[in-house]
Design a protein around this motif. Structure first.
Motif, mmCIF file in Angstrom:
data_model
loop_
_atom_site.group_PDB
_atom_site.id
_atom_site.type_symbol
_atom_site.label_atom_id
_atom_site.label_comp_id
_atom_site.label_asym_id
_atom_site.label_seq_id
_atom_site.Cartn_x
_atom_site.Cartn_y
_atom_site.Cartn_z
ATOM 1 N N VAL A 12 0.830 -1.203 0.000
ATOM 2 C CA VAL A 12 0.000 0.000 0.000
ATOM 3 C C VAL A 12 0.863 1.251 0.000
ATOM 4 N N SER A 13 2.152 1.062 -0.277
ATOM 5 C CA SER A 13 3.048 2.222 -0.265
ATOM 6 C C SER A 13 2.636 3.219 -1.347
ATOM 7 N N LEU A 14 2.889 4.475 -1.066
ATOM 8 C CA LEU A 14 2.518 5.512 -2.028
ATOM 9 C C LEU A 14 3.520 5.582 -3.185
ATOM 10 N N ASP A 15 4.724 5.085 -2.914
ATOM 11 C CA ASP A 15 5.753 5.101 -3.946
ATOM 12 C C ASP A 15 5.512 3.934 -4.902
ATOM 13 N N THR A 16 5.259 4.230 -6.165
ATOM 14 C CA THR A 16 4.878 3.173 -7.094
ATOM 15 C C THR A 16 5.989 2.157 -7.294
ATOM 16 N N CYS A 17 7.219 2.631 -7.275
ATOM 17 C CA CYS A 17 8.345 1.734 -7.498
ATOM 18 C C CYS A 17 8.405 0.693 -6.383
ATOM 19 N N ILE A 18 8.313 1.155 -5.151
ATOM 20 C CA ILE A 18 8.350 0.236 -4.010
ATOM 21 C C ILE A 18 7.157 -0.703 -4.076
ATOM 22 N N ARG A 19 6.037 -0.140 -4.438
ATOM 23 C CA ARG A 19 4.840 -0.965 -4.473
ATOM 24 C C ARG A 19 4.994 -2.080 -5.510
ATOM 25 N N GLN A 20 5.539 -1.708 -6.637
ATOM 26 C CA GLN A 20 5.720 -2.735 -7.669
ATOM 27 C C GLN A 20 6.645 -3.848 -7.172
ATOM 28 N N HIS A 21 7.741 -3.443 -6.581
ATOM 29 C CA HIS A 21 8.681 -4.440 -6.056
ATOM 30 C C HIS A 21 7.991 -5.352 -5.058
ATOM 31 N N THR A 22 7.158 -4.760 -4.222
ATOM 32 C CA THR A 22 6.499 -5.561 -3.192
ATOM 33 C C THR A 22 5.517 -6.543 -3.816
ATOM 34 N N PHE A 23 4.815 -6.063 -4.825
ATOM 35 C CA PHE A 23 3.866 -6.967 -5.484
ATOM 36 C C PHE A 23 4.600 -8.117 -6.159
ATOM 37 N N GLU A 24 5.717 -7.811 -6.751
ATOM 38 C CA GLU A 24 6.511 -8.868 -7.351
ATOM 39 C C GLU A 24 6.880 -9.912 -6.300
ATOM 40 N N LEU A 25 7.314 -9.391 -5.166
ATOM 41 C CA LEU A 25 7.689 -10.291 -4.071
ATOM 42 C C LEU A 25 6.483 -11.135 -3.672
ATOM 43 N N LYS A 26 5.379 -10.496 -3.569
ATOM 44 C CA LYS A 26 4.170 -11.186 -3.116
ATOM 45 C C LYS A 26 3.818 -12.339 -4.058
ATOM 46 N N HIS A 27 3.845 -12.050 -5.348
ATOM 47 C CA HIS A 27 3.443 -13.081 -6.299
ATOM 48 C C HIS A 27 4.491 -14.153 -6.447
ATOM 49 N N LEU A 28 5.741 -13.780 -6.341
ATOM 50 C CA LEU A 28 6.795 -14.778 -6.448
ATOM 51 C C LEU A 28 6.711 -15.770 -5.293
ATOM 52 N N ARG A 29 6.340 -15.250 -4.152
ATOM 53 C CA ARG A 29 6.295 -16.102 -2.966
ATOM 54 C C ARG A 29 5.275 -17.224 -3.139
ATOM 55 N N GLU A 30 4.320 -16.985 -3.989
ATOM 56 C CA GLU A 30 3.291 -18.006 -4.169
ATOM 57 C C GLU A 30 3.803 -19.170 -5.002
ATOM 58 N N ASN A 31 4.872 -18.959 -5.712
ATOM 59 C CA ASN A 31 5.425 -20.050 -6.503
ATOM 60 C C ASN A 31 6.923 -20.169 -6.189
ATOM 61 N N VAL A 32 7.212 -21.031 -5.241
ATOM 62 C CA VAL A 32 8.577 -21.125 -4.725
ATOM 63 C C VAL A 32 9.540 -21.625 -5.804
ATOM 64 N N GLU A 33 9.066 -22.533 -6.636
ATOM 65 C CA GLU A 33 9.948 -23.093 -7.662
ATOM 66 C C GLU A 33 10.431 -21.995 -8.609
ATOM 67 N N VAL A 34 9.478 -21.209 -9.095
ATOM 68 C CA VAL A 34 9.828 -20.110 -10.001
ATOM 69 C C VAL A 34 10.786 -19.161 -9.306
ATOM 70 N N MET A 35 10.473 -18.874 -8.081
ATOM 71 C CA MET A 35 11.280 -17.918 -7.341
ATOM 72 C C MET A 35 12.717 -18.408 -7.234
ATOM 73 N N LYS A 36 12.891 -19.678 -6.936
ATOM 74 C CA LYS A 36 14.244 -20.202 -6.752
ATOM 75 C C LYS A 36 15.020 -20.192 -8.061
ATOM 76 N N SER A 37 14.346 -20.513 -9.137
ATOM 77 C CA SER A 37 15.079 -20.519 -10.406
ATOM 78 C C SER A 37 15.339 -19.105 -10.889
ATOM 79 N N LEU A 38 14.500 -18.223 -10.426
ATOM 80 C CA LEU A 38 14.645 -16.829 -10.829
ATOM 81 C C LEU A 38 15.735 -16.123 -10.032
ATOM 82 N N LEU A 39 15.836 -16.470 -8.794
ATOM 83 C CA LEU A 39 16.805 -15.821 -7.924
ATOM 84 C C LEU A 39 17.792 -16.859 -7.423
ATOM 85 N N PRO A 40 18.633 -17.373 -8.316
ATOM 86 C CA PRO A 40 19.568 -18.408 -7.890
ATOM 87 C C PRO A 40 20.643 -17.828 -6.982
ATOM 88 N N VAL A 41 21.172 -18.701 -6.171
ATOM 89 C CA VAL A 41 22.191 -18.246 -5.229
ATOM 90 C C VAL A 41 23.526 -18.041 -5.939
#
Lengths: 1141, 161
Positions: free
Chosen positions: A580-609
C-alpha cells in the motif's frame, strides 16, 4: 611592503572627517568625484547590512534618474559610471547603466572614454548582447590617430570581445603588428592571443606574423608573443620544434643579463620572461632527446645563476626543476634539480616547503629515492598545522603507495578526511582511498573496513563509480575461490554488526551497498538464518531516515533472501506494509515479491544463489504465450496490433476518404443486383486476410521499446533492474552521517600500529619505516617502469587474463629462439610459410613492396631448394609442380626441417592453395620423432602430425590421440593408422580443428603410442600451442561492403603505432599484416588502408589504417568484443618486429 | 590567471577582475567563499590554497588582501611576485599607497592593473613602461582639459572685447 599600507587603519577616522580623500596625482578635486567619496564614506559609516542596502538602493535610483535624463553631460555621466561600478562591486545590480557605459565609450572625450571602456569591461561578459554595440566604437578607435585611443581599443579587445565579430576588427589589429610604437604592437599581439583563445581558427593565417613578433626588437612585444606560443605548443608541440633554438637563445640572453635594466625585478633579469621560456622548453623537450639536448646548457646556467635568496629566484628554480624533469633526462641536470628540490623541502619558509612537496609529488614516480631522502621532513609535514601542507603530503604519499605501506598511508588519509569538511576535498580523497584499497589491500578485513570508512564518510557525495566498482569486485570475484568467498563472508558479517548498532545512521549509498551484499551473500553465513537477516532489513525499511531509492534496494534484498528462507512472518509484514506504499516503485517491487512467494519453484530458479554475474537466458519473443494467444484468437479475440500500427491505421482512416459502401455485410442478401459478386468475395477476402495477418503478428511480436520483464519461467530477476537503478541513480542530497564506530575502529588501529609512543622521535622513525617501505633500490626499477606490475590482491579476472596472455606471448617468443630441442613447441609467426593464395598474390603485386622484403623472399628460396634437392629428389619435383613459395625456416633447424618438408610434400595436393606453417618437432625419443605443422584451411585449422621412425627397427603400429580440449571441436581425418610402418618411413595423422569458444592462447596436447617389434608399447606425450591467430582468415569483400559492415559493428578499438617514415611504410605495413596476420587488403586510398578478416567460423573484423605524422593509426571494429583488442595487440607485435623479417 | 580579488580585512571587496567568463551569481558565490577561507587562515600559514580545482595565491598588505586564482600547473611563486609588482606600481603611482587610495580611486587602480595584466597574462613587466603608459593617458587628458580651458577663456575674452 606591509608598512606601506600600515598607516591605513590609524588614518581611517581622521580621513573620514576630511572632505577630500588623501592621495597622489589622481585625486582629482571635482565636485563629481567627491560624490563617490560621499557614497564611500556613507557606506563605510553604516553598521548594518540593512542600512547599506537602503542607502545603495537610494543611490541607484537617483543614478538611474540622472543617467536617463537628457540634460546629463558626459562629464556627469562619467562620474555616474564610477559610482555604478562601486555599487556593482558591493554586489548590487546596476544593469540599467550598461547601455550608458557603451554610450560613454562611444561619445566621450579621452577621459570619459577611458572610464566608459573600463565600465564595459567590468559590467559585461563575452556573450552579452549589448557588447555588439561596442564593435563600431572599437573599429573607430582602432583607426584613430591618437595613440591613447588605439591603446584603449586594443585593451578592451584583449579583455572582452564578441567572438562572431572578430572578422570586423582582425585586419585592423593585424596592421597594428607593424606599428612604430612598441606599446601598440604589444597590445595587438595580446589581442590576437585573446582571439586565439576564443576562436583559434580565425587567427590561423597569421602564424607567420607571430614569428615576426617573436623576433621583435622590443622585449615587451617578444614577451607578449610567448603567451601565444606557450598555448600553441601546449596544443601541438611537434609543430614548433624548429623554434627551440630561438627560445634557447632568448633565454640565454635573458639569463646572461643582456636585457635593459628596466626589466629587472629585484635585480633578477626578467623573471616572468624566464619562467615563460622555461615552460615552453619543458613542453618542447618532452620525450624528445634531440630537442632536449639543445637546452641542457641553458638549463644548467639557469640553475647556476639563480642563487640569490629571493622569492623570485625560487620561482625560477622551481620552474627549472619542473623543466629538467619533464624533458629527456640528463643525469647531471637531474642531480642538480634533485638538490634544488631538497633546498625547497628543507626550507624553513612555508611557501617553499609547500612547493618542495609539490615538486616531490611530480617527480617521485621517476625517482622514488628522492622521497626516501626526505622521509623525515615528509613525516613532519604530515602533522603540519597548515592543512594545505598536510594535503600536499598526502598527495605525495598517494603516489608512492605500494602493497607494503598501504595500510599506514590510507590510515593517514582517513585521519585527514575526518577533519575536513569541504565537499571537493572529501570527494577527491575518498576516490583515492578507494582506489588504493582496491589495488593494494593486504587482507580482506582491512579492505572491508577501509571501504566501510569510505562509504560512511564519502557517503552520498562520492563518485558513483566507487560503490559500483566495489560491488562488481565482490560479484565478479578474483582468482582465488577461497579468498573470494571469505571476502564476501566478511563483508556480510561486518555489515550485520554495523546494522546491529543502535542509533547510528549511515549514508544512503552505504545502505544500498549493504543491502545488495546482504541479499546476495547472506547464504554464506552458517550462524544466522536468512530470516534473521530479513528482520534486520525490515527494521531498516521501517526507519524514517531511509530514502525511497534505498527502500527499493532493501526490498530487492528481502526478495532474494525470501527465495532461500522458509516461510517468514517478516516477509509477510513487509508485503502488508508496502503493497500500500505511495511510492509506485516500491509498491511494484512488493507486489513482485508477493506473487513470487506463491510459486517457490519459479522464485528459486529466478533468484539463484551466487549467480549475480551470470546472464539469464530470456525468451524475448514470449513464445511461451503462443498457446494462450492462439486460444484467445480461436475464441474470436481481436488480433494484437502494436501501438504504432494502431496509430497509423487510425491516421490513414482519418485522412483517406472511405469509398466502401456502408453495410457491406447485408449486401449479399438485400442488394444482390447492384452488388457485383467480386465485391463480396473481396470483402470476405479482406476479413480472412486480416485474421491471417493477425496470427502472423502474434508469432513475431515486436519487442522494441518493451522492457523485458518476463521470461520463459515468468518474471525476470528484478535484482538486475535494481542494480541498474542504483548505478545510474543521481547522487542523493548529502545526508552524511559518519559512523562513530568506524572512527573508533580507526583509532584502535592507530594505537595498534603506532607502538610505544614514549619517544616522539622513535615514533616518527617507525612511521617512516612503515611509510617508505618498498621504496628501496630494488623496487625502483619496477616503480619506474609500470607501477601496475606490483601484485594486486584483488586483481580482476579480466586483468589476469590479459596479463597471462601477455606472459604467454613473451615466453612464446623465448621458446621460439631455441626451437627444435624442445618438445613443447610454440609456433611463431616468423616461421609461417607465407605462401599466399593466388588471388591474394595478384593483389599484393599491386602494392609497391618494400625492397628488402621481396629480396629476402627470393633469396631464401634458393638455398632451401638446394637442400631439398640433396634430400629427396621426388620432393623437389613435387615442389616444382605446386606453385609454392617457401620461406626461410630458422637456420638452426634448417637441416632437419628440409627432410620434414620433403615428407610433408606428399600432402601438397591438398595444401596447395592453403597456407601452412613450418614443421616443428614436438617430441622425440631414440626411435621415433613426432613433428607437426598447421595448415590454415579456409574453413578450419588442419593440424598434421607425422610420426617418423628414426632407427632401422620396425614400429609395430603407431597410434596418435589428442586429449579433448574444451575450446575445440576436434575431428579426425581419413587414413590415420597403418598397421606396420616401414623403418624410416613416416606416418601422418590429420585433425581438423574448429574453435568453439574464443580464446587467446590454448594448448592442445596428445600422445603417441607405438610398439616396438621386440618390446612393449611406448607412449610419448606432446603438446602444441594454438593461438586465436590460427583461426583468422582473410575476408574478401568489396570496399562498399566494408563500409556497410563498418557501420554495423559496435566494438571498436583504436591504437597508434609509432613507425619510422610512416608515409613510405603503409604499403609494406599492409603487406606485412596480410602475410603475418592473414588479413585481406580491401583497398588502399592515399594514406589510408582498409583490411578485413574473419575469425572462424564466421565472426568478421575490420581494420582501418591511416598514416599520420609519426605513426600509423589503427582502428578496429568487429561484432565480437574481444577480437579488436586481440588484433590490435597482434598488429602491434608485428609492427614492432618491423618490416623485412 | 583566472581572476584577481582585493578585499579588506573586514571582508569588503575593493577590486575584482575576472579573466574567465562567469555568471554574476557564480562570481558572488566564489567571492564570498574565498574571502571567508582566506580570512580564516592564520598569518604563519602558506600563501597558497587549493580551492576546488584551482590554486589560490594570496598575500596580505596591511589591511588589504590580494588574492589571485591560477591553474594547477601555473607557478605559485611568480604569482606572488605579480601581486607584489602590482602593489609596487600602485605605490609608485599614488605615492605610498594606502587602502583609502584604492577605495576612493578604484578606477585608477583598475587602469594600472589593465596596463600590467591583460587578459589574465602579464602584459608588461617593466615598471617604468607601465607607469609611462598610465601617465601618458593621464597627461593627454589633462592637456585636452587645458586646451579646452584656454579656448573657452579665449571665447570669454572675445566676448569681453
Amino acid at each position: 611592503m606591509s608598512d606601506i599600507v600600515e598607516r591605513t587603519l590609524t588614518a581611517l577616522p581622521g580621513l573620514f572627517l576630511q572632505s577630500q580623500p588623501g592621495g597622489g596625482p589622481a585625486a582629482a578635486k571635482t565636485p563629481f568625484s567627491s560624490r563617490l567619496g560621499g557614497l564611500v564614506r556613507g557606506v563605510t559609516a553604516l553598521s548594518s547590512k540593512h542600512e547599506e542596502e537602503k542607502l545603495i538602493q537610494q543611490e541607484l535610483s537617483s543614478l538611474k534618474a540622472t543617467v536617463s535624463a537628457p540634460t546629463t553631460t558626459l562629464k556627469m555621466m562619467k562620474e555616474c559610471m564610477v559610482r555604478l561600478m562601486y555599487c556593482e562591486m558591493l554586489g548590487y545590480d546596476a544593469s540599467f547603466g550598461y547601455i550608458h557605459a557603451i554610450k560613454l565609450a562611444q561619445q566621450g572625450n579621452l577621459l570619459e572614454k577611458r572610464v566608459g571602456y573600463l565600465a564595459v569591461s567590468l559590467f559585461l561578459h563575452e556573450s552579452h548582447e549589448l557588447l555588439l554595440l561596442l564593435v563600431n566604437t572599437v573599429v573607430k578607435d582602432l583607426q584613430s590617430t591618437n595613440l591613447v585611443e588605439v591603446c584603449m581599443a586594443l585593451t578592451i579587445v584583449s579583455q572582452i570581445f564578441p567572438r562572431e565579430m572578430i572578422p570586423a576588427v582582425l585586419p585592423l589589429i593585424e596592421d597594428k603588428l607593424q606599428h612604430s610604437k612598441e606599446i601598440i604592437r604589444r597590445k595587438a599581439v595580446l589581442a590576437l592571443y585573446k582571439f586565439h583563445l576564443i576562436a583559434p581558427n580565425q587567427v590561423q593565417h597569421i602564424h607567420i606574423k607571430f614569428r615576426k613578433a617573436l623576433c621583435d626588437r622590443d622585449v615587451g612585444v617578444m614577451a607578449a608573443s610567448l603567451h601565444i606560443y606557450l598555448r600553441m605548443i601546449k596544443e601541438n608541440s611537434s609543430g614548433y620544434k624548429d623554434l627551440t633554438g630561438s627560445f634557447v637563445t632568448i633565454l640565454k640572453q635573458v639569463v646572461g643579463g643582456k636585457l635593459p635594466v628596466d626589466f629587472n625585478y629585484h635585480s633578477v633579469p626578467a623573471p616572468w620572461l624566464q619562467i615563460q621560456l622555461l615552460r615552453i622548453l619543458g613542453l618542447l623537450g618532452k620525450d624528445d632527446q634531440r630537442t632536449s639536448e639543445l637546452m641542457y646548457d641553458v638549463l644548467d646556467e639557469s640553475l647556476r645563476r639563480a642563487e640569490l635568496n629571493h622569492n623570485v629566484t625560487y620561482a625560477i628554480l622551481f620552474e627549472c626543476v619542473h623543466t629538467v624533469y619533464s624533458i629527456y633526462p640528463k643525469s647531471e641536470l637531474l642531480e642538480k634539480a634533485a638538490k634544488c628540490i631538497g633546498k625547497f623541502v628543507l626550507s624553513p619558509k612555508i611557501n617553499l616547503k609547500y612547493l618542495g612537496l609539490k615538486a616531490l609529488t611530480c617527480v617521485v614516480q621517476q625517482d622514488p629515492s628522492l622521497a626516501l631522502q626526505h622521509q623525515m621532513t615528509i613525516i613532519e609535514c604530515l602533522d603540519h598545522p597548515d592543512p594545505i601542507i598536510k594535503r600536499e603530503t598526502l598527495e605525495l604519499l598517494y603516489r608512492i603507495t605500494n602493497s607494503q605501506n598501504v595500510t599506514v598511508i590510507v590510515q593517514k588519509m582517513l585521519e585527514y578526511l575526518h577533519q575536513s569538511k569541504e565537499e571537493y576535498i572529501i570527494v577527491n580523497l575518498v576516490g583515492k582511498i578507494a582506489e588504493l584499497a582496491e589495488k593494494y589491500a593486504p587482507d580482506n578485513v582491512w579492505f572491508i573496513q577501509t571501504m566501510n570508512a569510505v562509504f560512511s564518510v564519502g557517503g552520498d557525495v562520492m563518485h558513483p563509480d566507487i560503490p559500483s566498482n566495489f560491488l562488481r569486485l565482490l560479484a565478479e570475484g578474483f582468482d582465488d575461490e577461497m579468498e573470494e568467498q571469505q571476502l564476501r563472508l566478511y563483508a556480510v558479517q561486518s555489515y550485520l554488526s554495523l546494522l546491529d548498532m543502535e542509533n547510528v545512521f549511515y549514508p544512503q549509498k552505504f545502505l544500498q551497498v549493504m543491502s545488495w551484499v546482504l541479499g546476495e551473500y547472506s547464504y554464506l553465513l552458517d550462524t544466522e538464518k536468512p530470516e534473521d537477516v530479513i528482520k534486520r532489513l525490515y527494521k531498516l525499511l521501517m526507519s524514517d531516515s531511509i530514502s525511497s531509492e534505498t527502500k527499493a534496494w532493501l526490498i530487492a534484498a528481502v526478495t532474494k533472501l525470501t527465495a532461500q528462507a522458509q516461510a517468514s512472518d517478516t516477509v509477510e509484514r513487509v508485503i502488508q506494509e508496502f503493497t500500500v506504499s505511495l511510492d509506485t516503485c516500491i509498491r511494484q517491487h512488493t507486489f513482485e515479491l508477493k506473487h513470487l512467494r506463491e510459486n517457490v519453484e519459479v522464485m528459486k530458479s529466478l533468484l539463484p544463489v551466487n549467480k549475480s554475474c551470470e546472464d539469464m537466458v530470456v525468451d524475448a519473443s514470449l513464445s511461451f504465450l503462443d498457446g494462450y494467444v492462439a486460444e484467445g484468437l480461436s475464441q474470436g479475440a481481436a488480433p494484437y496490433k502494436p501501438h504504432h500500427q494502431r496509430q497509423e491505421e487510425k491516421l490513414s482512416q482519418e485522412k483517406v476518404l472511405n469509398f466502401e459502401p456502408y453495410g457491406l455485410s447485408f449486401s449479399s442478401s438485400g442488394f444482390t443486383g447492384r452488388q457485383s459478386p467480386a465485391g463480396i468475395s473481396l470483402g470476405s477476402d479482406i476479413s480472412g486476410n486480416s485474421a491471417e495477418a493477425g496470427l502472423k503478428e502474434t508469432n513475431s511480436l515486436k519487442l522494441e521499446g518493451v522492457k523485458k520483464l518476463w521470461g520463459k519461467e515468468g518474471y525476470l530477476p528484478q535484482k538486475e533492474s535494481a542494480a541498474g537503478d542504483g548505478a545510474e541513480a543521481p547522487p542523493l542530497p548529502p545526508e552524511v552521517s559518519p559512523s562513530e564506530n568506524i572512527d573508533q575502529a580507526a583509532a584502535k588501529r592507530t594505537q595498534a600500529q603506532v607502538l610505544a609512543p614514549s619517544k616522539e622521535e622513535k615514533e616518527k622513525q617507525l612511521l617512516a619505516s612503515s611509510l617508505f617501505v618498498g621504496l628501496g633500490s630494488e623496487s625502483t626499477v619496477s616503480l619506474l617502469g609500470k607501477p601496475d606490475v606490483i601484485s594486486h590482491k584483488f586483481r580482476r579476472k579480466s586483468k589476469v587474463k590479459a596479463a597471462k596472455s601477455g606472459e604467454a606471448a613473451s615466453t612464446h617468443n623465448l621458446t621460439c629462439s631455441s626451437l627444435n630441442s624442445l618438445s613443447h613447441v610454440a609456433y611463431e609467426e616468423n616461421d609461417y610459410l607465407t605462401a599466399l593464395q593466388d588471388g591474394e598474390d595478384t593483389e599484393s603485386k599491386d602494392l609497391p613492396l618494400g625492397p628488402e622484403l621481396s629480396d629476402s623472399e627470393s633469396l631464401s628460396e634458393l638455398p632451401l631448394a638446394e637442400k631439398v634437392s640433396d634430400c629427396s629428389l621426388s620432393a623437389l619435383s613435387l615442389f616444382a609442380d605446386s606453385d609454392m613459395e617457401i620461406f626461410q625456416p630458422p637456420s638452426s633447424a634448417a637441416a632437419s626441417l628440409t627432410r620434414d618438408i620433403a615428407s610433408a610434400s606428399c600432402f601438397l595436393e591438398e595444401t596447395a592453395g592453403d597456407m601452412c606453417s613450418g614443421r616443428m618437432e614436438v617430441c622425440s625419443d631414440e626411435t621415433v620423432s613426432v613433428s607437426s605443422y598447421k595448415l590454415w584451411k579456409d574453413d578450419c585449422l588442419l593440424m598434421v602430425w607425422s610420426v617418423t621412425s628414426k632407427s632401422g627397427s620396425q614400429l609395430k603400429g603407431a597410434d596418435l590421440d589428442i586429449f579433448p580440449a574444451q575450446n575445440f571441436k576436434i575431428s579426425e581425418q581419413r587414413g590415420c593408422c597403418l598397421p606396420v610402418m616401414e623403418a624410416g618411413s613416416t606416418k601422418n595423422f590429420q585433425y581438423s580443428l574448429q574453435m568453439e569458444k574464443p580464446f587467446t592462447e590454448e594448448n592442445l596436447s596428445g600422445f603417441v603410442n607405438y610398439q616396438m617389434v621386440d618390446t612393449h608399447s611406448v607412449q610419448l606425450e606432446f603438446s602444441v600451442n594454438l593461438s586465436l591467430l590460427d583461426f583468422i582468415r582473410p575476408l574478401k569483400i568489396s570496399t562498399e561492403d566494408f563500409g556497410k559492415l563498418w557501420l554495423s559493428f559496435a566494438n571498436d578499438v583504436k591504437q597508434n603505432i609509432k613507425i619510422s617514415e610512416p608515409q613510405a611504410a603503409l604499403p609494406s605495413a599492409l603487406k606485412m599484416l596480410q602475410q603475418k596476420l592473414r588479413l585481406h587488403v580491401v583497398d588502399i586510398q592515399g594514406n589510408e588502408g582498409l583490411l578485413a578478416c574473419r575469425l572462424l567460423p564466421s565472426t568478421s573484423s575490420l581494420l582501418h589504417c591511416r598514416v599520420h605524422a609519426d605513426g600509423l593509426a589503427l582502428w578496429f571494429r568487429s561484432s565480437c568484443p574481444a577480437l579488436p583488442d586481440y588484433l590490435s595487440y597482434q598488429c602491434q607485435k608485428v609492427m614492432m618486429v618491423g618490416p623485412g623479417i | 590567471m583566472q581572476f584577481m580579488l582585493l578585499f579588506s580585512r573586514q571582508g569588503k571587496l575593493r577590486l575584482q577582475k575576472w579573466y574567465v567568463p562567469l555568471s554574476d551569481k557564480e562570481k558572488k558565490k566564489i567571492t564570498r567563499e574565498l574571502v571567508q577561507t582566506v580570512l580564516a587562515r592564520k598569518p604563519k600559514m602558506c600563501s597558497f590554497l587549493e580551492w576546488r580545482d584551482l590554486k589560490i595565491v594570496y598575500k596580505r598588505y596591511a589591511s588589504l588582501y590580494f588574492c589571485c586564482a591560477i591553474e594547477d600547473q601555473d607557478n605559485e611563486l611568480i604569482t606572488l611576485e605579480i601581486i607584489h609588482r602590482y602593489v609596487e606600481l600602485l605605490d609608485k603611482y599614488f605615492g605610498s599607497v594606502c587602502e583609502l587610495d584604492i577605495i576612493f580611486n578604484f578606477e585608477k587602480a583598475y587602469f594600472i592593473l589593465d596596463e600590467f595584466l591583460l587578459g589574465g597574462e602579464v602584459q608588461e613587466t617593466s615598471k617604468k613602461n607601465v607607469l609611462k603608459a598610465i601617465e601618458q593617458a593621464d597627461l593627454l587628458q589633462e592637456n585636452r582639459i587645458r586646451i579646452t580651458a584656454r579656448v573657452s577663456m579665449g571665447g570669454l575674452r572675445k566676448n569681453l572685447y
